[in-house]
Design an enzyme around this catalytic site. Structure first.
Site, PDB file in Angstrom:
ATOM      1  N   TYR A 172       0.784  -1.228   0.000  1.00 40.61           N
ATOM      2  CA  TYR A 172       0.000   0.000   0.000  1.00 40.61           C
ATOM      3  C   TYR A 172       0.821   1.286   0.000  1.00 40.61           C
ATOM      4  CZ  TYR A 172      -3.682  -3.321   1.011  1.00 40.61           C
ATOM      5  OH  TYR A 172      -4.543  -4.383   0.930  1.00 40.61           O
ATOM      6  N   SER A 194     -10.011 -12.943  -4.718  1.00 42.16           N
ATOM      7  CA  SER A 194     -10.265 -13.045  -3.284  1.00 42.16           C
ATOM      8  C   SER A 194     -11.690 -13.507  -3.042  1.00 42.16           C
ATOM      9  CB  SER A 194     -10.060 -11.695  -2.591  1.00 42.16           C
ATOM     10  OG  SER A 194     -10.259 -11.821  -1.196  1.00 42.16           O
TER      11      SER A 194
END
Length: 632
Positions: A90, A544
């Protein structure tokens, strides 16, 4: 999503009481690394990579030195990989948050007769947030527990405590995740309406406002926002820009005391509630997903956001609602648990009449946040608007519900639903591209102290063998042979999942070795500059599982320009998929992927139905009642 059971009350979930993330054996990781890519690269390239890896791992060599330092780091820290991972995933990323980084939860379509209905819904949501925050403050939130391989194990709860206490701070080269410390200052929420921002205090005269109070305050905000004479430029647009561009703009804003004060109010708030105008689109699943991801750009509600805040609740006057999440503080399961709590609260409180009397005798009105704007800043806003609109126009999204069957059918085959769907995704990609690619599936490691995720590399050799048996070799193999190969692919996927959730995957370990080498000033290691390694971290298929109760579904964008984002949500008799890609890529098409996905799921179902007795996977024969499930 992680393996999760919220019913069991045992265990404290206290991070300090949990085991530390292990550092896998070096040889084990290097061997698995080579196995994970051998069938995905050309033979000449593989031989070169194999030589590099063997040199790195030789006894007494550089690899062993770095491994030793990693083990020392594990002893000295709560979680040896956390900071490395957070920066890699991130904080070092310079791309804009919307679409590229921030996932969203899309709520079921609400039926609002008018603006007042949407404000009542918002008031119920706000009181639900405050009740949930009170549980967090008292640290009495029920502890999550594992299932399957981790049955009964308490999962680390630290991510929950960052939901309403953090924000992402842009930096010129690297962002920061800022966690607000406990404070006696009264708490507040920021409300965005018509691209304006307002401070909504949740306490007045030492007493928390009730739902009718919030409705009244929200009405005032809407009225103030509609006053064109006082309307200010859409400063939220700046947060939608690339992180370096936003950092530069924020540095400029910070030079003015009025802007500094407004930034401080936003960055210290519990959350943002975005009161959106009409979207103007058919509120089907795909359009609602798109609208959550980017708000329709600056021409619609894309500027009615502040993307640095982890929790932005969107309430559209047309019933398009959800939550936009800045991903760095927490994983998807945390947001799902919170959102499902809020949905339950809204449903229950909406059935009751709003209390007509005010909770306090006098409530100060909400405060509009003020900004000082220069010609330079106006130019930055215009540029941010253009770049956001380019992102909006480029996103290709298809939210699709496969209705042929769901997880109950898969369980009857005595297979893990997650492994089954992952293998189906591999078959889908192969049908589209005649090859497999490095695939990312998030696996929760919350059974460890401050655990986040590692990666399940789903494009296994066994998956390749299966997809070829269903395509290139379909006519030459019997159903018995195909189902055997399918079972082997399921077992390989399940084995990798188990290794990942128990801290034995390779991605975090390789990341740690690379970053430790930098700290030791070991220059230019071939293993990490090798084209094979670089390609192995280019995840064309990013997946996911994010299971919910059905009232909510999750979606996100691709992580590379020529890739797909594939989020899935298995229900009892259907499977919800959200497939994303970029329109400017000639290699991808979300519609084509969904078309082939349906065919893949049907072909696998038909194969199972033709095979009267499906052999049991390894985890059943070993006495495990449920297969392990990974997660975001």
């Amino acid at each position: 999503m992680p393996i999760l059971n919220t019913e069991s009350p045992k265990g404290c979930g206290d991070s300090n009481a949990m085991p530390k993330v292990p550092v896998p054996p070096l040889k084990q990781t290097l061997d698995k690394y080579l196995k994970s890519l051998r069938h995905l690269v050309k033979e000449k390239q593989f031989r070169k990579t194999k030589s590099i890896v063997e040199k790195f791992g030789e006894p007494g060599g550089t690899g062993e030195l770095i491994q030793k330092k990693l083990l020392e780091r594990r002893d000295k820290t709560d979680n040896w990989v956390y900071d490395y991972w957070l920066e890699e995933m991130y904080l070092n990323n310079r791309l804009a948050l919307p679409i590229n980084s921030s996932p969203v939860m899309v709520f079921s379509k609400q039926i609002f007769r008018d603006r007042m209905d949407s404000l009542s819904y918002s008031a119920h949501l706000i009181t639900g947030v405050l009740k949930y925050k009170a549980l967090l403050n008292a640290r009495v939130l029920p502890v999550d527990h594992g299932r399957g391989k981790l049955a009964g194990a308490a999962l680390c709860m630290e991510q929950y405590y960052r939901l309403f206490t953090s924000h992402r701070l842009p930096g010129l080269k690297k962002d920061s995740l800022v966690i607000k410390s406990a404070s006696s200052e009264p708490e507040h929420i920021i409300v965005a309406c018509k691209n304006q921002f307002f401070v909504l205090d949740v306490v007045s005269n030492n007493k928390q406002l009730n739902e009718m109070d919030f409705v009244s305050q929200l009405e005032k905000i809407v009225k103030m926002a509609e006053n064109a004479e006082e309307r200010l430029p859409p400063f939220g647009l700046l947060t939608s820009d690339g992180r370096t561009e936003w950092a530069q703009a924020r540095d400029l804003l910070m030079k003015d005391p009025t802007n500094r004060k407004s930034l401080a109010e936003i960055e210290s708030c519990l959350c943002v509630v975005c009161l959106d105008d009409l979207s103007g689109d058919d509120p089907n699943d795909t359009n609602r997903a798109l609208f959550m991801l980017h708000g329709g750009g600056d021409r619609k509600n894309g500027a009615n956001r502040w993307y640095d805040k982890p929790m932005q609740f969107v309430v559209g006057v047309d019933g398009i609602c959800g939550v936009v999440c800045e991903h760095s503080p927490f994983e998807g399961i945390v947001v799902v648990q919170c959102a499902e709590y809020l949905m339950k609260h809204i449903k229950e409180s909406s059935a009751l009449p709003l209390v007509s009397s005010s909770s306090v005798t006098k409530i100060d009105p909400p405060r509009r946040l003020l900004w000082k704007c220069t010609l330079h800043i106006e130019g930055l806003l215009a540029n941010s608007a253009k770049r956001l609109q380019k992102l909006v126009d480029n996103l290709d999204m298809d939210s699709y519900t496969f209705k042929g069957y769901g997880k109950e059918f898969i369980k009857k085959q005595k297979m893990s639903p997650d492994a089954y769907i992952q293998v189906a995704l591999q078959l889908t990609f192969y049908r589209c591209n005649k090859r497999l690619v490095h695939t990312y599936e998030s696996a929760s490691i919350r059974s460890f102290r401050d655990g986040r995720v590692d990666n399940i590399r789903s494009a296994t050799p066994e998956a390749l063998a299966f997809v070829q048996s269903m395509t290139d070799k379909e006519a030459t193999l019997s159903d018995e042979e195909k189902i055997t190969i399918f079972r082997e692919a399921i077992n390989a996927q399940t084995k990798y999942t188990t290794e990942s959730i128990t801290g034995m995957a390779i991605d975090n370990h390789l990341l740690g070795l690379r970053e430790m080498a930098k700290e030791l000033k070991i220059e230019k290691l071939d293993i990490f500059s090798d084209e094979t390694y670089l390609a192995s971290n280019h995840f064309i298929l990013s997946t996911s599982q994010v299971p919910t109760n059905g009232e909510i579904f999750c979606c996100y964008g691709p992580v590379v320009p020529n890739g797909y984002g594939a989020c899935y949500n298995p229900q009892s008799d259907n499977i919800i998929f959200c497939v994303s890609s970029f329109r400017d890529s000639t290699e991808t098409s979300s519609a084509k992927f969904v078309e082939e996905l349906e065919k893949s799921l049907e072909k696998i179902r038909d194969l199972c139905n033709r095979s009267n007795a499906v052999p049991e996977p390894a985890y059943y024969s070993q006495g495990t009642s449920q297969p392990p499930k990974p997660g975001k």
